[in-house]
Design a protein around this motif. Structure first.
Motif: not given
Length: 429
Positions: A7-18
């Protein structure tokens, strides 16, 4: 072994597992996106929607043969003078391979959402609906045994039917509109065993709807120039945008985003008004006399007072990125367009799909699309007449009925908890 997706956040660019994650852990006001390890669209030999398993946030699949079907229109395209019209149909139309027995594209959302929760966590899904979404989740519950709590307006209770018994569905009706159902559903999720489905925040729901763009693009051999759909929350428009971006990254289907042509049903058209005013936020003036307006539309599934409009990655961004347009469609124009489509294609339409068809008719008449453009029309529901002839129907009976604004406490809370205790075996499964 690499993960199938992150999963990726278009706000902060952070990527992480679901983890059946609905919000950015950093608190960003943005819709999370899936980033798939597989960058190419590779259809699988699996039933229905799971043909596109590589671009769905699930590991397994369900044995349900229900997905969107696409074809090049001849008769209706000729009526409109269009050279390249692809229709993607989500409903019951056996002759064309359409096997969504609830007759609604909401099955595209329900299937991967139920499976995602099963794979990522434990609990019971809670779904608030104006009718079609609730019916789809009850259907998937009936087919899989997954327990679900559905909250709908009392006036929509008649739409809650399935083609198999939905013995694990707990239906609550609210004396109010869709927004009142959303509010009460939020209260139901105060019970720790119950998990909110998530609406637009749910990547499984969006990527499920995004298979319409995938299927239509494969059928045409290229991305469309223009995409037409009627919207209530606008989540389907966001899903089409996200799917198109994945197809562009694939590199085989074109390099330009399709322009999103999204429509709402007069007189309740808050997103149309906000778009025409150039606002990222929906204001009170965009919903004058909301209750009365909602009561007057022919497609009340399109009436969401709190759509994901201005959130990062929401409907506004999708329209802006694609150079899109919004349409306000009257009941008369929708009914007229629906009749025209039915006469040409020989299948009946859901009222919301008729709104989308009317927007395409207007776009052609007013020159917003050219006759030789490649167009994808998302028919989000239809085939009710055929389904009524061919299939059994089981009404989903309400367990409780509540007033708009009523607190989730006392006997109502006890009734849900008692039902949860009965569902314990199904929850653990």
């Amino acid at each position: 072994m690499r993960e199938k997706y992150l999963l990726s956040c278009p706000g902060c660019g952070r990527t992480f597992s679901d983890r059946y994650t609905l919000d950015c852990p950093s608190g960003c006001d943005a819709l999370l996106r899936t980033v798939y390890a597989e960058r190419r669209l590779i259809p699988r030999d699996l039933p229905g929607i799971f043909r596109y398993k590589d671009w769905l946030p699930i590991e397994g699949h369900l044995g349900i043969d229900a997905g969107a079907v696409s074809y090049e229109s001849v008769a209706f395209a000729r009526e409109l003078g269009l050279s390249h019209l692809t229709v993607t149909f989500s409903g019951y139309w056996p002759e064309r391979g359409g096997r969504m027995e609830t007759c609604s594209f909401k099955e595209l959302e329900a299937q991967p959402t139920v499976l995602r929760l099963r794979e990522k966590g434990a609990g019971v899904l809670q779904v608030s609906s104006a009718g079609n979404t609730g019916r789809a989740f009850c259907q998937v519950s009936g087919l899989t045994g997954a327990p679900v709590v559905v909250v709908v307006p009392a006036a929509a209770a008649g739409r809650l039917w399935t083609t198999v018994p939905a013995e694990n569905a707990f239906l609550i009706t609210v004396d109010g509109d869709y927004s009142d159902s959303i509010a009460f559903g939020r209260e139901v999720c105060s019970l720790p065993e119950i998990v909110p489905e998530g609406g637009a925040k749910n990547v499984a729901r969006r990527d499920g709807m995004g298979t319409v763009m995938l299927d239509g693009t494969l059928a045409a051999g290229r991305l469309p120039d223009a995409y037409f759909q009627a919207v209530g929350s606008g989540t389907g428009g966001i899903a089409a945008w996200e799917a198109a971006e994945r197809l562009i990254a694939d590199g085989r289907f074109g390099s330009r985003l399709p322009a999103l042509h999204l429509s709402q049903n007069l007189p309740f058209v808050p997103m149309v008004r906000a778009w025409e005013a150039g606002r990222r936020e929906i204001a009170a003036e965009d919903m004058p006399e909301a209750g009365a307006s909602i009561a007057r539309v022919s497609a009340d599934v399109l009436t969401n007072r709190h759509p994901p409009w201005g959130v990062r990655g929401g409907v506004y961004d999708a329209l802006a990125a694609s150079g899109g347009r919004m349409y306000a469609v009257s009941n008369d124009d929708a009914r007229s367009a629906g009749r025209l489509f039915e006469e040409a294609e020989e299948i009946d339409l859901d009222p919301a799909a008729a709104v989308a068809v009317a927007s395409l008719v207007r776009a052609v008449e007013e020159g917003f699309v050219e006759p030789d453009e490649h167009i994808l029309l998302n028919v989000t529901g239809g085939g009710y007449q055929r389904a009524a002839e061919d299939l059994d129907r089981y009404p989903v009976e309400p367990f409780v009925r509540v007033a708009a604004g009523e607190a989730f406490e006392g006997d109502i809370r006890d009734a849900v908890r008692a039902w949860l205790a009965e569902q314990e075996v199904a929850i653990r499964a």
